[in-house]
Design an enzyme around this catalytic site. Structure first.
Site, PDB file in Angstrom:
ATOM      1  N   LYS A   9       0.848  -1.217   0.000  1.00 46.10           N
ATOM      2  CA  LYS A   9       0.000   0.000   0.000  1.00 46.10           C
ATOM      3  C   LYS A   9       0.880   1.263   0.000  1.00 46.10           C
ATOM      4  O   LYS A   9       0.628   2.199  -0.762  1.00 46.10           O
ATOM      5  CB  LYS A   9      -0.877   0.007   1.244  1.00 46.10           C
ATOM      6  CG  LYS A   9      -1.554   1.331   1.549  1.00 46.10           C
ATOM      7  CD  LYS A   9      -2.441   1.295   2.775  1.00 46.10           C
ATOM      8  CE  LYS A   9      -1.737   1.496   4.078  1.00 46.10           C
ATOM      9  NZ  LYS A   9      -1.378   2.858   4.433  1.00 46.10           N
ATOM     10  N   ASN A  10       1.917   1.253   0.853  1.00 51.36           N
ATOM     11  CA  ASN A  10       2.696   2.485   1.042  1.00 51.36           C
ATOM     12  C   ASN A  10       3.726   2.733  -0.044  1.00 51.36           C
ATOM     13  O   ASN A  10       4.462   3.717   0.013  1.00 51.36           O
ATOM     14  CB  ASN A  10       3.327   2.501   2.433  1.00 51.36           C
ATOM     15  CG  ASN A  10       2.261   2.654   3.513  1.00 51.36           C
ATOM     16  OD1 ASN A  10       1.114   2.973   3.222  1.00 51.36           O
ATOM     17  ND2 ASN A  10       2.639   2.382   4.747  1.00 51.36           N
TER      18      ASN A  10
ATOM     19  N   CYS B 135      -4.834  12.442  13.411  1.00 51.73           N
ATOM     20  CA  CYS B 135      -5.604  11.240  13.103  1.00 51.73           C
ATOM     21  C   CYS B 135      -5.485  10.299  14.295  1.00 51.73           C
ATOM     22  O   CYS B 135      -5.020  10.667  15.353  1.00 51.73           O
ATOM     23  CB  CYS B 135      -5.077  10.598  11.841  1.00 51.73           C
ATOM     24  SG  CYS B 135      -3.450   9.968  12.081  1.00 51.73           S
TER      25      CYS B 135
ATOM     26  N   ARG C 274       0.655  14.283  13.341  1.00 51.36           N
ATOM     27  CA  ARG C 274       1.168  14.111  11.971  1.00 51.36           C
ATOM     28  C   ARG C 274       1.219  15.438  11.178  1.00 51.36           C
ATOM     29  O   ARG C 274       0.532  15.617  10.182  1.00 51.36           O
ATOM     30  CB  ARG C 274       0.352  13.064  11.219  1.00 51.36           C
ATOM     31  CG  ARG C 274       0.389  11.725  11.938  1.00 51.36           C
ATOM     32  CD  ARG C 274      -0.434  10.666  11.253  1.00 51.36           C
ATOM     33  NE  ARG C 274       0.313  10.127  10.091  1.00 51.36           N
ATOM     34  CZ  ARG C 274      -0.166   9.105   9.375  1.00 51.36           C
ATOM     35  NH1 ARG C 274      -1.331   8.590   9.650  1.00 51.36           N
ATOM     36  NH2 ARG C 274       0.523   8.638   8.348  1.00 51.36           N
TER      37      ARG C 274
ATOM     38  N   ASP D  69       4.643   0.337  12.127  1.00 51.55           N
ATOM     39  CA  ASP D  69       3.430  -0.285  11.580  1.00 51.55           C
ATOM     40  C   ASP D  69       3.284  -1.747  11.991  1.00 51.55           C
ATOM     41  O   ASP D  69       2.269  -2.373  11.670  1.00 51.55           O
ATOM     42  CB  ASP D  69       3.419  -0.190  10.051  1.00 51.55           C
ATOM     43  CG  ASP D  69       3.282   1.235   9.586  1.00 51.55           C
ATOM     44  OD1 ASP D  69       3.505   1.491   8.384  1.00 51.55           O
ATOM     45  OD2 ASP D  69       2.981   2.097  10.425  1.00 51.55           O
TER      46      ASP D  69
ATOM     47  N   ARG E 183      -8.707  -0.733   4.873  1.00 53.49           N
ATOM     48  CA  ARG E 183      -7.925   0.351   4.267  1.00 53.49           C
ATOM     49  C   ARG E 183      -6.582  -0.174   3.776  1.00 53.49           C
ATOM     50  O   ARG E 183      -6.061   0.305   2.765  1.00 53.49           O
ATOM     51  CB  ARG E 183      -7.675   1.462   5.304  1.00 53.49           C
ATOM     52  CG  ARG E 183      -8.864   2.321   5.649  1.00 53.49           C
ATOM     53  CD  ARG E 183      -8.417   3.473   6.544  1.00 53.49           C
ATOM     54  NE  ARG E 183      -7.151   3.990   6.073  1.00 53.49           N
ATOM     55  CZ  ARG E 183      -6.140   4.338   6.896  1.00 53.49           C
ATOM     56  NH1 ARG E 183      -6.275   4.227   8.192  1.00 53.49           N
ATOM     57  NH2 ARG E 183      -4.996   4.811   6.418  1.00 53.49           N
TER      58      ARG E 183
HETATM   59  C1  EPZ Z   1       4.271   6.828   6.494  1.00 52.58           C
HETATM   60  O1  EPZ Z   1       3.500   7.848   7.101  1.00 52.58           O
HETATM   61  C2  EPZ Z   1       3.350   5.625   6.352  1.00 52.58           C
HETATM   62  N1  EPZ Z   1       2.228   5.981   5.485  1.00 52.58           N
HETATM   63  C3  EPZ Z   1       2.842   5.202   7.726  1.00 52.58           C
HETATM   64  O2  EPZ Z   1       2.070   4.022   7.538  1.00 52.58           O
HETATM   65  C4  EPZ Z   1       4.052   4.861   8.596  1.00 52.58           C
HETATM   66  O3  EPZ Z   1       3.606   4.536   9.893  1.00 52.58           O
HETATM   67  C5  EPZ Z   1       5.000   6.072   8.670  1.00 52.58           C
HETATM   68  O4  EPZ Z   1       5.386   6.472   7.335  1.00 52.58           O
HETATM   69  C6  EPZ Z   1       6.281   5.766   9.463  1.00 52.58           C
HETATM   70  O5  EPZ Z   1       6.945   4.700   8.866  1.00 52.58           O
HETATM   71  C7  EPZ Z   1       2.418   6.020   4.151  1.00 52.58           C
HETATM   72  O6  EPZ Z   1       3.506   5.792   3.650  1.00 52.58           O
HETATM   73  C8  EPZ Z   1       1.211   6.350   3.311  1.00 52.58           C
HETATM   74  P1  EPZ Z   1       6.347  10.128   8.626  1.00 52.58           P
HETATM   75  P2  EPZ Z   1       4.072   9.375   7.161  1.00 52.58           P
HETATM   76  O7  EPZ Z   1       6.247  11.409   7.881  1.00 52.58           O
HETATM   77  O8  EPZ Z   1       4.926   9.624   6.013  1.00 52.58           O
HETATM   78  C9  EPZ Z   1       6.621  13.372  12.104  1.00 52.58           C
HETATM   79  C10 EPZ Z   1       0.201   2.610   7.837  1.00 52.58           C
HETATM   80  O9  EPZ Z   1      -0.237   2.061   8.854  1.00 52.58           O
HETATM   81  N2  EPZ Z   1       6.550  14.377  11.021  1.00 52.58           N
HETATM   82  O10 EPZ Z   1       7.469   9.211   8.318  1.00 52.58           O
HETATM   83  O11 EPZ Z   1       2.922  10.269   7.415  1.00 52.58           O
HETATM   84  C11 EPZ Z   1       5.342  12.562  12.213  1.00 52.58           C
HETATM   85  O12 EPZ Z   1       4.397  13.246  13.023  1.00 52.58           O
HETATM   86  C12 EPZ Z   1       0.668   4.067   7.913  1.00 52.58           C
HETATM   87  O13 EPZ Z   1       0.308   2.071   6.705  1.00 52.58           O
HETATM   88  C13 EPZ Z   1       6.672  15.723  11.359  1.00 52.58           C
HETATM   89  O14 EPZ Z   1       6.820  16.084  12.516  1.00 52.58           O
HETATM   90  O15 EPZ Z   1       4.986   9.312   8.456  1.00 52.58           O
HETATM   91  C14 EPZ Z   1       5.824  11.279  12.847  1.00 52.58           C
HETATM   92  O16 EPZ Z   1       5.945  11.476  14.240  1.00 52.58           O
HETATM   93  C15 EPZ Z   1       0.423   4.656   9.291  1.00 52.58           C
HETATM   94  N3  EPZ Z   1       6.610  16.652  10.366  1.00 52.58           N
HETATM   95  C16 EPZ Z   1       7.223  11.099  12.253  1.00 52.58           C
HETATM   96  O17 EPZ Z   1       7.607  12.402  11.773  1.00 52.58           O
HETATM   97  C17 EPZ Z   1       6.458  16.296   9.042  1.00 52.58           C
HETATM   98  O18 EPZ Z   1       6.434  17.208   8.164  1.00 52.58           O
HETATM   99  C18 EPZ Z   1       7.302  10.112  11.080  1.00 52.58           C
HETATM  100  O19 EPZ Z   1       6.277  10.461  10.188  1.00 52.58           O
HETATM  101  C19 EPZ Z   1       6.345  14.923   8.730  1.00 52.58           C
HETATM  102  C20 EPZ Z   1       6.402  13.978   9.740  1.00 52.58           C
END
Ligand code: EPZ
Length: 430
Positions: free
Chosen positions: A27-28, A121, A126, A309, A401
């Site tokens: 998915k990702n 969420c 996020r 995850d 999802r």
């Molecule tokens: C991706 O989300 C995945 N989703 C998530 O999978 C996964 O849990 C996550 O990466 C971590 O591996 C997709 O790829 C569609 P991040 P993403 O930006 O990109 C903080 C699932 O279950 N952050 O790597 O949104 C954020 O709050 C989903 O399939 C900022 O502070 O995650 C988090 O604490 C859930 N500012 C950390 O970084 C930003 O601008 C990592 O988030 C961006 C992120």
């Protein structure tokens, strides 16, 4: 009040899972590739695409922008030459966090993008500050108004991007935009996730000039446009992890096909530490549960660390551990919502801040529980399979999802799970 579009699982406990299973496409990896199709002059065809709600919603967003998205079996055909809008629709986008991935490609193609401010969420706030910081460095102006981020750039220029933290979709957003920016972009502190690498491979097949994917520094030389290609998406490592843990939790023997051990290294190491027998060959990865489940400690971290995850599913496994396990969630601030539901099944878990302490119990007992988010719902299904009697898992749409017909895959390994409309469940459990 019965909600007719809601489903539940009735999970019969006491099963031992054995056999071989093929996971679906990741998915990702699919979601950023769908976003990248906005930059392609001809159709992008993705193979190994499962039936997932997140993919359906992302497709509807592209269609609302004027694009074409067609699914036939596991083939997804994407032609965005007709995209004539850059204002991402509020309703759908707020349902799907990954809609943030449209920022980079829309900006690169139209010089402007309007995206709803992503709300928090289930698992945390996020924010997208890193995405906006990076696009600003490339020449964009970001203004928040009327509940949206309005991002515009007369021209998108290659730049040096220094991420303050590892962000998967932040890296992907910039990677896609940089493919059609003017000049070279260097992304420092890039995410190393296998899905980022798969996206880069797909983009290179489309004519992008990228090197360093899978390392902390990715270099991109901009080109004027990308071409379509026919690309087979990598298998979903999180689904694979979920299926392997289902086998280990039930004392079984499960082999997940088409998965290479490198993309699951941290989980496989923890499974070995817990006493399971882990092996692999050219066909896939196999896990056989040991005599007992040894409690082990886990801290989630960006790849190649233990994946956030898989945290909820691993916690279900630790519920039957032989002593005490601490599970530290370092990525998201609210990713323990499965704890209260696991307790209903008899688990002994206490939470303090980002650390959950799981005291192993001899057995779990079936009960009605409610899914709260995608991976939490998977952990409740796993716990129900090993619990005694029956477990009702409500709000199973969270599961759909990110997993295609998970109940069918688990039943093919020996589980006994029935999907029932919400109004039917009370005949069985209450
Ligand atoms: C991706 O989300 C995945 N989703 C998530 O999978 C996964 O849990 C996550 O990466 C971590 O591996 C997709 O790829 C569609 P991040 P993403 O930006 O990109 C903080 C699932 O279950 N952050 O790597 O949104 C954020 O709050 C989903 O399939 C900022 O502070 O995650 C988090 O604490 C859930 N500012 C950390 O970084 C930003 O601008 C990592 O988030 C961006 C992120």
């Amino acid at each position: 009040m019965v909600r007719r579009d809601k489903y539940s699982f009735i999970v019969k406990g006491g099963s031992t899972l054995r056999g071989e299973i093929l996971p679906g496409g990741a998915k990702n990896a699919i979601l950023p590739m769908m976003a990248a199709s906005i930059l392609s002059d001809t159709s992008l065809r993705l193979r190994n695409v499962p039936e997932l709600e997140d993919v359906n919603v992302f497709g509807k967003i592209l269609q609302q922008l004027g694009g074409s998205v067609e699914k036939e079996g596991d083939m997804l055909t994407l032609d965005q030459t007709g995209v004539n809008a850059f204002d991402v629709p509020y309703g759908l986008a707020t349902k799907l966090r990954a809609s943030v991935l449209l920022l980079g490609p829309l900006l690169a193609r139209f010089g402007v993008a309007d995206i709803p401010i992503p709300g928090g969420c289930d698992i945390g706030d996020r924010p997208i500050d890193q995405h906006l910081k990076a696009l600003t460095a490339m020449g964009a102006r970001c203004v928040k108004e009327h509940g949206k981020w309005h991002v515009a750039a007369a021209a998108l220029n290659g730049a040096r991007i220094d991420f303050d933290l590892k962000t998967v979709t932040g890296t992907e957003n910039v990677l896609i935009a940089a493919c059609c920016a003017r000049g070279e972009t260097v992304i420092n502190n890039a995410a190393l996730e296998p899905e980022v690498v798969d996206l880069a491979r797909c983009l290179k097949n489309m004519g992008a000039r990228i090197e360093g994917e899978g390392t902390s520094t990715i270099r991109v030389e901009g080109v004027t446009s990308l071409n379509g290609t026919d690309y087979t998406v990598m298998p979903d490592r999180i689904e694979a992890a979920t299926l392997l843990l289902a086998g280990a939790l039930t004392g079984g023997d499960v082999k997940v096909l088409h998965i290479s051990p490198e993309i699951l290294e941290s989980l496989l190491g923890k499974l070995k530490e817990s006493g399971a027998d882990v092996s692999w060959d050219e066909k896939g990865v196999r896990v056989i549960r040991g005599d007992t489940i040894r409690s082990v400690n886990v801290s989630t971290n960006p790849f190649p660390g233990f994946p956030t995850d898989v945290q909820a599913q691993f916690m279900a496994y630790m519920c039957l551990g032989d002593s005490t396990s601490t599970i530290e969630e370092n990525i998201f601030e609210n990713r323990f919502r499965h704890v209260a539901e696991l307790r209903r099944l008899g688990a002994d878990i206490s939470v303090s801040g980002r650390v959950a302490v799981v005291k192993g119990v001899r057995e779990l007992s079936g009960a009605p529980v409610t899914a709260t988010d995608l991976r939490a719902s998977a952990s409740l299904v796993l716990a129900g399979i090993v619990a005694d009697s029956e477990t009702l898992v409500k709000d199973i749409e969270h599961l759909d999802r990110g997993y295609e017909k998970l109940e069918e895959k688990l039943n093919s390994l020996g589980a006994s799970i029935r999907r029932v409309p919400e109004e039917d469940e009370c005949e069985v459990i209450c």
